[in-house]
Write a protein that holds these residues in place. Structure first.
Motif, PDB file in Angstrom:
ATOM      1  N   TYR A 332      19.425   5.667   2.712  1.00 51.53           N
ATOM      2  CA  TYR A 332      18.425   5.984   1.695  1.00 51.53           C
ATOM      3  C   TYR A 332      19.117   6.155   0.347  1.00 51.53           C
ATOM      4  O   TYR A 332      19.796   7.129   0.088  1.00 51.53           O
ATOM      5  N   ASN A 345       7.662   3.407  -2.378  1.00 50.26           N
ATOM      6  CA  ASN A 345       8.607   4.486  -2.682  1.00 50.26           C
ATOM      7  C   ASN A 345       8.149   5.819  -2.099  1.00 50.26           C
ATOM      8  O   ASN A 345       8.952   6.609  -1.589  1.00 50.26           O
ATOM      9  N   THR A 346       6.834   6.056  -2.160  1.00 52.22           N
ATOM     10  CA  THR A 346       6.297   7.293  -1.584  1.00 52.22           C
ATOM     11  C   THR A 346       6.488   7.327  -0.075  1.00 52.22           C
ATOM     12  O   THR A 346       6.883   8.362   0.503  1.00 52.22           O
ATOM     13  N   GLN A 348       8.793   5.745   1.636  1.00 49.56           N
ATOM     14  CA  GLN A 348      10.211   5.913   1.926  1.00 49.56           C
ATOM     15  C   GLN A 348      10.654   7.363   1.754  1.00 49.56           C
ATOM     16  O   GLN A 348      11.446   7.884   2.547  1.00 49.56           O
ATOM     17  N   SER A 349      10.150   8.014   0.714  1.00 51.76           N
ATOM     18  CA  SER A 349      10.494   9.422   0.484  1.00 51.76           C
ATOM     19  C   SER A 349       9.964  10.294   1.613  1.00 51.76           C
ATOM     20  O   SER A 349      10.662  11.204   2.110  1.00 51.76           O
TER      21      SER A 349
END
Length: 374
Positions: A332, A345-346, A348-349
């Motif tokens: 990451y 992106n959200t 993945q976070s």
């Protein structure tokens, strides 16, 4: 696992403390020869409360061959010395004890066995038991307050409306196969025939504190005796009951605002509710400390679920590789920042946060199981 704790109930509207047992009267230290105390007259909060029985109990005989069970009797532990032989097993089978008091020290160098017995309205206060087994018995409207059990076993028993005292219901190296049932059966009455709501809630929140204290006592006892399954079951009971006691206290303070303001009580209530939820989530992930496989399985499922999501929802290149790298946290980095695909992106976070949680629980559980003596 985080743990929380304490409290108990007693008399009057001040913080309730169940009648403290003077040091000189502790059953394990005093040779009781006759009935002592007036708990049935004074302890209005206890299930055994019955003023009409105060002073009317007569001493019972340990020979139950001619009766289905004694009623309104008291039994003194020391008086068993002339009845049983040292080294033998004293077995009581299928006897119903109704409105009976047990007092004194039940330790005659023999094994007591109560098998399929019923205890209705019985008071165990001022008694100390050693090497006693209660097997498949029923306890209804009884009280374990001011009692002490050492190297005892409670196997397969049923509990209904039990009086407890957080600091004076003592289980030492004793084993209870169903601690949840014992804690759930804890009961406390409010004073008066028609007590006000405030009195009811006060007794309720103090009772939760007593249950929390008793759950800690049971956890400490099961830390030394019993099987792993019951130990971790008691650990779950302990953590949740500590949290419940705090929530009950915050709820009472929020309504009646006795020792602090309502706003402070509200903030504490919300924080303790959040902590309760976190306890349940982490407990579910590792079986309350009993399973290191659960979080490991969770890590594998996390990799599979997000691999599928990256493939079908975001149509990313090498979705399974991406999911693996983020799941093990090593991959990451900024290389996964995507300003084109909406929501990637959200996702993945969120994926990384879940991975951190699973890894923390997994390694914490493994280290605790391998490096800590139970």
């Amino acid at each position: 696992m985080p743990s929380l704790l304490k409290s108990l109930f007693g008399k009057s509207e001040e913080p309730l403390v169940s009648s403290a047992l003077p040091e000189a009267m502790a059953p394990q230290k005093q040779h009781v020869t006759g009935h002592i105390g007036h708990r049935r007259r004074d302890c209005w909060w206890d299930p055994i409360y019955s003023p009409t029985l105060d002073g009317s109990l007569t001493e019972g005989d340990w020979d139950f061959d001619q009766t289905a069970g004694p009623s309104q009797k008291f039994f003194i532990g020391q008086h068993l010395d002339g009845v049983v032989s040292r080294g033998d097993t004293f077995k009581v089978v299928g006897v119903t004890f109704k409105d009976c008091d047990f007092q004194g020290v039940f330790d005659s160098d023999t094994l007591f066995m109560f098998d399929r017995c019923r205890f209705v309205g019985c008071d165990f206060a001022y008694s100390s038991w050693k090497d006693t087994h209660f097997r498949n018995c029923e306890f209804e409207n009884c009280s374990f307050a001011l009692s002490h059990f050492n190297r005892c076993e409670f196997r397969g028993n049923k509990f209904n409306s039990i009086g407890i005292s957080g600091s004076k219901s003592d289980f030492e190296r004793s084993f209870v196969t169903n601690p949840q049932a014992l804690i759930d059966a804890g009961a406390s009455r409010a004073e008066g025939e028609k007590p006000k709501v405030r009195k009811r809630l006060y007794q309720w929140h103090r009772l939760q504190g007593s249950k929390a204290h008793l759950s800690r006592t049971l956890l400490a006892s099961h830390n030394l005796v019993g099987d792993d399954h019951t130990f971790y079951k008691t650990a779950k009971l302990h953590d949740l009951q500590q949290s419940k006691a705090k929530i009950a206290s915050n709820f009472f303070e929020l309504i009646f605002s006795e020792s602090r303001g309502r706003f402070a009580a509200l903030v504490s209530l919300l924080l303790n509710l959040a902590e309760n939820g976190l306890l349940r989530v982490v407990g579910l992930l590792n079986g309350w400390g009993s399973s290191a496989f659960r979080p490991l399985l969770g890590i594998a499922l996390l990799w599979s679920a997000f691999g599928w999501a990256y493939l079908h929802l975001f149509d990313t290149a090498q979705p399974w590789r991406k999911s693996f790298n983020i799941t093990i946290l090593a991959g990451y980095s900024n290389e996964y920042v995507d300003t084109i695909t909406p929501g990637l992106n959200t996702a993945q976070s969120f994926h990384a946060v879940l991975a951190v949680i699973f890894y923390t629980v997994f390694f914490g559980t493994v280290i605790a199981k391998l490096s800590r003596v139970r």
